[in-house]
Design a protein around this motif. Sequence first.
Motif, short mmCIF file in Angstrom:
data_model
loop_
_atom_site.label_atom_id
_atom_site.label_comp_id
_atom_site.label_asym_id
_atom_site.label_seq_id
_atom_site.Cartn_x
_atom_site.Cartn_y
_atom_site.Cartn_z
N TRP A 70 -4.13 100.26 -32.38
CA TRP A 70 -5.45 100.87 -32.15
C TRP A 70 -5.46 102.34 -32.54
O TRP A 70 -6.47 102.84 -33.04
CB TRP A 70 -5.86 100.71 -30.69
CG TRP A 70 -5.05 101.51 -29.70
CD1 TRP A 70 -3.96 101.11 -29.00
CD2 TRP A 70 -5.29 102.89 -29.34
NE1 TRP A 70 -3.48 102.13 -28.21
CE2 TRP A 70 -4.28 103.23 -28.39
CE3 TRP A 70 -6.23 103.84 -29.71
CZ2 TRP A 70 -4.20 104.50 -27.83
CZ3 TRP A 70 -6.16 105.11 -29.14
CH2 TRP A 70 -5.16 105.42 -28.21
N ALA A 71 -4.32 103.05 -32.31
CA ALA A 71 -4.27 104.47 -32.66
C ALA A 71 -4.32 104.66 -34.17
O ALA A 71 -5.03 105.54 -34.68
CB ALA A 71 -3.01 105.11 -32.07
N PHE A 72 -3.58 103.84 -34.89
CA PHE A 72 -3.58 103.95 -36.35
C PHE A 72 -4.94 103.55 -36.91
O PHE A 72 -5.43 104.15 -37.87
CB PHE A 72 -2.48 103.09 -36.95
CG PHE A 72 -2.33 103.27 -38.44
CD1 PHE A 72 -1.70 104.39 -38.95
CD2 PHE A 72 -2.84 102.33 -39.32
CE1 PHE A 72 -1.57 104.57 -40.32
CE2 PHE A 72 -2.72 102.50 -40.69
CZ PHE A 72 -2.08 103.62 -41.18
N THR A 73 -5.56 102.53 -36.32
CA THR A 73 -6.89 102.11 -36.76
C THR A 73 -7.91 103.22 -36.55
O THR A 73 -8.77 103.47 -37.40
CB THR A 73 -7.33 100.85 -36.01
OG1 THR A 73 -6.39 99.79 -36.26
CG2 THR A 73 -8.72 100.40 -36.45
N ALA A 74 -7.80 103.91 -35.41
CA ALA A 74 -8.72 105.02 -35.13
C ALA A 74 -8.54 106.14 -36.15
O ALA A 74 -9.51 106.72 -36.64
CB ALA A 74 -8.49 105.55 -33.71
N LEU A 75 -7.27 106.46 -36.48
CA LEU A 75 -7.00 107.48 -37.47
C LEU A 75 -7.54 107.06 -38.83
O LEU A 75 -8.14 107.87 -39.56
CB LEU A 75 -5.49 107.74 -37.55
CG LEU A 75 -5.04 108.73 -38.63
CD1 LEU A 75 -5.58 110.13 -38.33
CD2 LEU A 75 -3.51 108.77 -38.71
N LYS A 76 -7.35 105.79 -39.17
CA LYS A 76 -7.82 105.29 -40.46
C LYS A 76 -9.34 105.39 -40.57
O LYS A 76 -9.87 105.84 -41.58
CB LYS A 76 -7.37 103.83 -40.63
CG LYS A 76 -7.78 103.23 -41.97
CD LYS A 76 -7.40 101.77 -42.07
CE LYS A 76 -8.28 100.92 -41.17
NZ LYS A 76 -8.03 99.46 -41.39
N TRP A 77 -10.05 105.01 -39.52
CA TRP A 77 -11.51 105.05 -39.55
C TRP A 77 -12.02 106.49 -39.57
O TRP A 77 -13.02 106.78 -40.24
CB TRP A 77 -12.08 104.30 -38.36
CG TRP A 77 -12.23 102.84 -38.64
CD1 TRP A 77 -11.38 101.83 -38.28
CD2 TRP A 77 -13.28 102.22 -39.37
NE1 TRP A 77 -11.84 100.63 -38.74
CE2 TRP A 77 -13.00 100.83 -39.41
CE3 TRP A 77 -14.43 102.68 -40.00
CZ2 TRP A 77 -13.83 99.91 -40.06
CZ3 TRP A 77 -15.26 101.78 -40.65
CH2 TRP A 77 -14.97 100.41 -40.67
N ALA A 78 -11.35 107.38 -38.85
CA ALA A 78 -11.76 108.78 -38.87
C ALA A 78 -11.62 109.35 -40.27
O ALA A 78 -12.50 110.06 -40.77
CB ALA A 78 -10.93 109.59 -37.87
N GLY A 79 -10.50 109.05 -40.93
CA GLY A 79 -10.29 109.50 -42.30
C GLY A 79 -11.30 108.90 -43.26
O GLY A 79 -11.81 109.58 -44.15
N ALA A 80 -11.58 107.61 -43.09
CA ALA A 80 -12.54 106.93 -43.97
C ALA A 80 -13.94 107.53 -43.83
O ALA A 80 -14.61 107.80 -44.82
CB ALA A 80 -12.57 105.44 -43.66
#
Length: 215
Positions: A70-80
Amino acid sequence: MISDLFWAYLVAITLLTITPGVDTLLVMRNTGRGGLRDGCATSVGICSGLFIHATLSALGISLLLVETAWAFTALKWAGALYLIWLGIGSLRQAFRRSRAAPDSATADVPASIARRHVGLAVSFREGVLSNVLNPKTALFYMALLPQFIDPAGNAFQQSLLLAGVHFLLAMVWQCGLAWVVVTFRSLGVNARLKKLLNGLTGGFFVAMGAKLASS
């Protein structure tokens, strides 16, 4: 042994630095927007983010981000979302210029006057966010940086030292690109070409953001 590790790192990080990517386009876009100072301020922001990644890598937080879905997904979506936001900004600028009626008075305005001025803090912030919110950079520092650290030494100090080398290389490269952009501007780049570059850059940012979100 440490010297061998350093030279291997230097080769790897140089290849990474000169490979075109989001950071390169952001520096070029902001240079076209506000000149050499704008581009260099963006580069300082981007390169400052490297120390954040190095610190997180040394502390093991990068590994935690990768291991925690979930943490990596959150980082990925923030970057996207940030990339898409940057892209929309460039596309709006291209569209706004395309709507402007051409006239001789506007065409004769020097580039230094027609240039859109923004605060250096804005360019710096855009650079930092572009780097920190890039999960690929986090993965790079998590996976590659430990390979060049001597286990017998202080991992935190070595991480910051290697990030410092990356900082210097990236600053030289990106500020050099900014100078090239400014040089082309001084030669009188056609307004249609500027619109095209803004459109291409904006489209690339949006596409990269969408690809990052869907990957």
